[in-house]
Each structure stands twice: as structure tokens, then as C-alpha cells.
Write a protein that holds these residues in place. Structure first.
Motif, PDB file in Angstrom:
ATOM      1  N   TYR A   1      55.964 -34.248 -85.741  1.00 40.71           N
ATOM      2  CA  TYR A   1      56.267 -33.743 -84.396  1.00 40.71           C
ATOM      3  C   TYR A   1      56.782 -34.874 -83.507  1.00 40.71           C
ATOM      4  CZ  TYR A   1      53.030 -30.314 -86.360  1.00 40.71           C
ATOM      5  OH  TYR A   1      52.399 -29.421 -87.187  1.00 40.71           O
ATOM      6  N   PRO A   2      57.958 -35.432 -83.827  1.00 42.49           N
ATOM      7  CA  PRO A   2      58.462 -36.590 -83.061  1.00 42.49           C
ATOM      8  C   PRO A   2      58.701 -36.298 -81.587  1.00 42.49           C
ATOM      9  CG  PRO A   2      60.174 -35.689 -84.503  1.00 42.49           C
ATOM     10  CD  PRO A   2      58.886 -35.034 -84.894  1.00 42.49           C
ATOM     11  N   ARG A   3      59.224 -35.110 -81.267  1.00 43.51           N
ATOM     12  CA  ARG A   3      59.493 -34.775 -79.862  1.00 43.51           C
ATOM     13  C   ARG A   3      58.193 -34.666 -79.079  1.00 43.51           C
ATOM     14  NH1 ARG A   3      59.802 -29.565 -77.583  1.00 43.51           N
ATOM     15  NH2 ARG A   3      60.787 -29.489 -75.538  1.00 43.51           N
ATOM     16  N   GLU A   4      57.211 -33.999 -79.683  1.00 37.87           N
ATOM     17  CA  GLU A   4      55.926 -33.826 -79.012  1.00 37.87           C
ATOM     18  C   GLU A   4      55.186 -35.163 -78.872  1.00 37.87           C
ATOM     19  OE1 GLU A   4      57.209 -29.973 -80.720  1.00 37.87           O
ATOM     20  OE2 GLU A   4      57.096 -32.028 -81.469  1.00 37.87           O
ATOM     21  N   TYR A   5      55.331 -36.022 -79.880  1.00 43.80           N
ATOM     22  CA  TYR A   5      54.702 -37.341 -79.812  1.00 43.80           C
ATOM     23  C   TYR A   5      55.317 -38.159 -78.675  1.00 43.80           C
ATOM     24  CZ  TYR A   5      53.259 -42.055 -81.124  1.00 43.80           C
ATOM     25  OH  TYR A   5      52.750 -43.333 -81.110  1.00 43.80           O
ATOM     26  N   GLU A   6      56.628 -38.067 -78.529  1.00 45.39           N
ATOM     27  CA  GLU A   6      57.307 -38.785 -77.446  1.00 45.39           C
ATOM     28  C   GLU A   6      56.823 -38.275 -76.092  1.00 45.39           C
ATOM     29  OE1 GLU A   6      59.439 -41.414 -75.363  1.00 45.39           O
ATOM     30  OE2 GLU A   6      59.136 -41.421 -77.533  1.00 45.39           O
ATOM     31  N   LEU A   7      56.628 -36.956 -75.975  1.00 49.59           N
ATOM     32  CA  LEU A   7      56.087 -36.402 -74.731  1.00 49.59           C
ATOM     33  C   LEU A   7      54.665 -36.909 -74.487  1.00 49.59           C
ATOM     34  CD1 LEU A   7      57.331 -32.696 -74.912  1.00 49.59           C
ATOM     35  CD2 LEU A   7      58.035 -34.442 -73.268  1.00 49.59           C
TER      36      LEU A   7
ATOM     37  N   SER B   1      46.814 -44.064 -79.175  1.00 52.00           N
ATOM     38  CA  SER B   1      46.277 -43.033 -80.067  1.00 52.00           C
ATOM     39  C   SER B   1      46.097 -41.701 -79.344  1.00 52.00           C
ATOM     40  CB  SER B   1      44.938 -43.486 -80.664  1.00 52.00           C
ATOM     41  OG  SER B   1      43.997 -43.748 -79.634  1.00 52.00           O
ATOM     42  N   GLU B   2      45.928 -41.752 -78.021  1.00 53.35           N
ATOM     43  CA  GLU B   2      45.760 -40.508 -77.266  1.00 53.35           C
ATOM     44  C   GLU B   2      47.065 -39.701 -77.228  1.00 53.35           C
ATOM     45  OE1 GLU B   2      43.110 -39.151 -76.302  1.00 53.35           O
ATOM     46  OE2 GLU B   2      41.730 -40.819 -76.601  1.00 53.35           O
ATOM     47  N   ALA B   3      48.191 -40.372 -77.464  1.00 51.92           N
ATOM     48  CA  ALA B   3      49.469 -39.649 -77.519  1.00 51.92           C
ATOM     49  C   ALA B   3      49.475 -38.666 -78.679  1.00 51.92           C
ATOM     50  CB  ALA B   3      50.627 -40.639 -77.652  1.00 51.92           C
ATOM     51  N   VAL B   4      48.737 -39.001 -79.738  1.00 50.12           N
ATOM     52  CA  VAL B   4      48.632 -38.102 -80.896  1.00 50.12           C
ATOM     53  C   VAL B   4      47.929 -36.815 -80.495  1.00 50.12           C
ATOM     54  CG1 VAL B   4      47.611 -37.815 -83.185  1.00 50.12           C
ATOM     55  CG2 VAL B   4      48.629 -40.001 -82.542  1.00 50.12           C
ATOM     56  N   SER B   5      46.807 -36.949 -79.807  1.00 55.01           N
ATOM     57  CA  SER B   5      46.050 -35.770 -79.385  1.00 55.01           C
ATOM     58  C   SER B   5      46.857 -34.913 -78.412  1.00 55.01           C
ATOM     59  CB  SER B   5      44.734 -36.202 -78.726  1.00 55.01           C
ATOM     60  OG  SER B   5      43.926 -36.906 -79.635  1.00 55.01           O
ATOM     61  N   ILE B   6      47.548 -35.562 -77.483  1.00 58.62           N
ATOM     62  CA  ILE B   6      48.365 -34.819 -76.528  1.00 58.62           C
ATOM     63  C   ILE B   6      49.495 -34.101 -77.260  1.00 58.62           C
ATOM     64  CG2 ILE B   6      49.936 -35.038 -74.559  1.00 58.62           C
ATOM     65  CD1 ILE B   6      48.198 -37.410 -73.627  1.00 58.62           C
ATOM     66  N   ALA B   7      50.097 -34.775 -78.251  1.00 54.33           N
ATOM     67  CA  ALA B   7      51.168 -34.153 -79.034  1.00 54.33           C
ATOM     68  C   ALA B   7      50.670 -32.892 -79.736  1.00 54.33           C
ATOM     69  CB  ALA B   7      51.709 -35.144 -80.062  1.00 54.33           C
ATOM     70  N   LEU B   8      49.454 -32.946 -80.275  1.00 59.43           N
ATOM     71  CA  LEU B   8      48.895 -31.778 -80.964  1.00 59.43           C
ATOM     72  C   LEU B   8      48.661 -30.633 -79.988  1.00 59.43           C
ATOM     73  CD1 LEU B   8      46.389 -33.540 -83.388  1.00 59.43           C
ATOM     74  CD2 LEU B   8      48.576 -32.480 -83.957  1.00 59.43           C
ATOM     75  N   HIS B   9      48.239 -30.940 -78.776  1.00 62.41           N
ATOM     76  CA  HIS B   9      48.070 -29.894 -77.756  1.00 62.41           C
ATOM     77  C   HIS B   9      49.422 -29.259 -77.429  1.00 62.41           C
ATOM     78  CE1 HIS B   9      43.841 -30.166 -76.759  1.00 62.41           C
ATOM     79  NE2 HIS B   9      43.921 -31.481 -76.733  1.00 62.41           N
ATOM     80  N   ILE B  10      50.467 -30.077 -77.367  1.00 64.27           N
ATOM     81  CA  ILE B  10      51.799 -29.561 -77.069  1.00 64.27           C
ATOM     82  C   ILE B  10      52.281 -28.656 -78.199  1.00 64.27           C
ATOM     83  CG2 ILE B  10      54.217 -30.175 -76.692  1.00 64.27           C
ATOM     84  CD1 ILE B  10      53.195 -32.790 -75.417  1.00 64.27           C
ATOM     85  N   VAL B  11      52.035 -29.077 -79.444  1.00 64.36           N
ATOM     86  CA  VAL B  11      52.417 -28.253 -80.599  1.00 64.36           C
ATOM     87  C   VAL B  11      51.734 -26.895 -80.526  1.00 64.36           C
ATOM     88  CG1 VAL B  11      52.258 -28.029 -83.109  1.00 64.36           C
ATOM     89  CG2 VAL B  11      52.895 -30.220 -82.095  1.00 64.36           C
ATOM     90  N   ASN B  12      50.460 -26.901 -80.188  1.00 63.86           N
ATOM     91  CA  ASN B  12      49.729 -25.638 -80.064  1.00 63.86           C
ATOM     92  C   ASN B  12      50.317 -24.757 -78.978  1.00 63.86           C
ATOM     93  OD1 ASN B  12      47.931 -26.343 -82.075  1.00 63.86           O
ATOM     94  ND2 ASN B  12      46.507 -27.314 -80.666  1.00 63.86           N
TER      95      ASN B  12
END
Length: 230
Positions: free
Chosen positions: A76-82, A101-112
């Protein structure tokens, strides 16, 4: 004492309001993929809660490991960048610097938020499967994949497609058995690797890979291996 408590409460509310606005900015960037206002508000609340707790952990000196960092970054490169942009916005607006590392968690929330009907568990499962497949390929073929490479990013994308099909009960059934038999004789190591990956997926997640899916795995394992070695 009451005045002090009131001031603390006001400060806390200001911070939560800033966090809420930050999360709303993020959600608005992916709004076209969110199907309803209720869903939008729910995802905003969930993300705001996560950032607030992350700030609390940071103040207490508690940092959580992010073993799936590279996998999320490539799936999820776009979501990770966000997620990275969100961390920078949090720093600028609240003065709180959170670990990358918190960017990973935020990216997963965006994916959801983007995937209707999905939840954090299913998203994490996709990331975990990629990590498991990558480890199996490296062990079976005796190679080390460069998780920063474009080659690996393509591989990650194809594994994500596989997980989506299997989790939806829509495994490929195109009658490619003859091709699989021919390729298994020509590339026995890659075939064995693909079978091992398929067996691990079934044992750990309960998803059966058809012969067509084993062929799919074999083709993409061969591709990522040959380009890594090349």
C-alpha cells in the motif's frame, strides 16, 4: 484544583480537536473510495483514537515494533505515504513527533477506509501472508529479496491479488494443469517452493490453492527470483 483540572481538560480537548481535523484531512483524501458519511465518521474516529494513544505511548517511552513495515510499504505505497504525511502534520500542529512505524498503522486504517466491509484483521492478514510467502521463498530458494526494489513491489502486488481471491473463495480454476506439469519438470525448485507456499497458506489460513493458483505462484516466484539474481 478545579481550575487546574479544567485547564488540563481544555488543553486535552484542543489536542483531540487537532487530531480529529488531521484525520478528517486524511480521510478526505481517500473519500471517493468511502461509501457513506457514517463509514467516513467511523473511520475518522478510529484513526483519531489510534493517534491519540500513539501520542500517549510516545510520552511514556513505549514504542511498538513494526515487523510488517516493508510489506505495508510495498502493498500500500500510496496509503503509507499518506501515513508519513499524517505524522508530519501531527508534528507541525501538536508538536508531538511520532516514530515512522506509526505510519504503518495509519496506512492500514486508510486501507480499511478504502475497502468497504473490510476490517483491520483482514488487512493485517494480507500483510502477514506476504511476509510468510517472502520468508518461504527466501528459505526455499536460498535468496534474499530486496524489499525496497520495484521487482519486489510487483511481487507483493501479485500476492495481494492472490490473498483477495482466496479470502473471497474465488480461487482460479482455468484448467492449467498441463502447463503446471511441464513447468514443474523444467523448474523443479521453483515448483517445490510454490507448493510449500500453498501448503503453508492452507495450514495457517485455511485457504486451499488450486493447481491454477500454484501455477500463478510459481510464475511470480520465478519472476522475482530471476530478476533478483539478474
Amino acid at each position: 484544583m478545579h481550575v487546574i483540572l479544567m485547564l488540563c481538560w481544555i488543553k486535552s480537548m484542543k489536542i483531540m480537536t487537532m487530531i480529529w481535523n488531521i484525520c478528517m484531512d486524511i480521510i478526505m483524501k481517500v473519500r471517493s473510495a468511502i461509501t457513506s458519511m457514517v463509514q467516513e465518521q467511523r473511520k475518522t474516529i478510529t484513526m483519531a483514537d489510534h493517534i491519540a494513544f500513539a501520542q500517549q505511548r510516545e510520552k511514556q517511552g513505549i514504542r511498538l515494533a513494526a515487523p510488517l513495515h516493508y510489506d505495508v510499504q510495498h502493498l500500500y505505497p500510496r496509503e503509507y505515504e499518506l501515513g508519513l504525511q499524517a505524522l508530519e502534520t501531527v508534528r507541525l500542529r501538536t508538536g508531538s513527533s511520532l516514530p515512522r512505524s506509526e505510519a504503518v498503522s495509519i496506512a492500514l486504517h486508510i486501507v480499511n477506509a478504502e475497502l468497504e466491509g473490510s476490517d483491520l484483521s483482514s488487512t493485517l492478514t494480507a500483510v502477514e501472508v506476504l511476509d510468510e510467502v517472502t520468508t518461504s521463498v527466501e528459505q526455499e530458494l536460498g535468496i534474499v529479496l530486496n524489499r525496497e526494489s520495484y521487482n519486489y513491489a510487483r511481487f507483493a502486488m501479485h500476492i495481494q491479488f492472490l490473498v483477495r481471491r482466496l479470502s473471497a473463495g474465488a480461487a482460479m480454476e482455468q484448467g492449467s494443469g498441463k502447463m503446471l506439469d511441464e513447468l514443474s519438470r523444467e523448474y523443479p525448485a521453483v515448483y517445490h517452493c510454490a507448493c510449500t507456499v500453498a501448503q503453508n497458506i492452507e495450514q495457517r489460513h485455511g485457504w486451499h490453492c488450486s493447481r491454477d493458483e500454484v501455477l500463478y505462484l510459481m510464475l511470480h516466484i520465478y519472476r522475482v527470483q530471476s530478476r533478483e539474481n539478474g
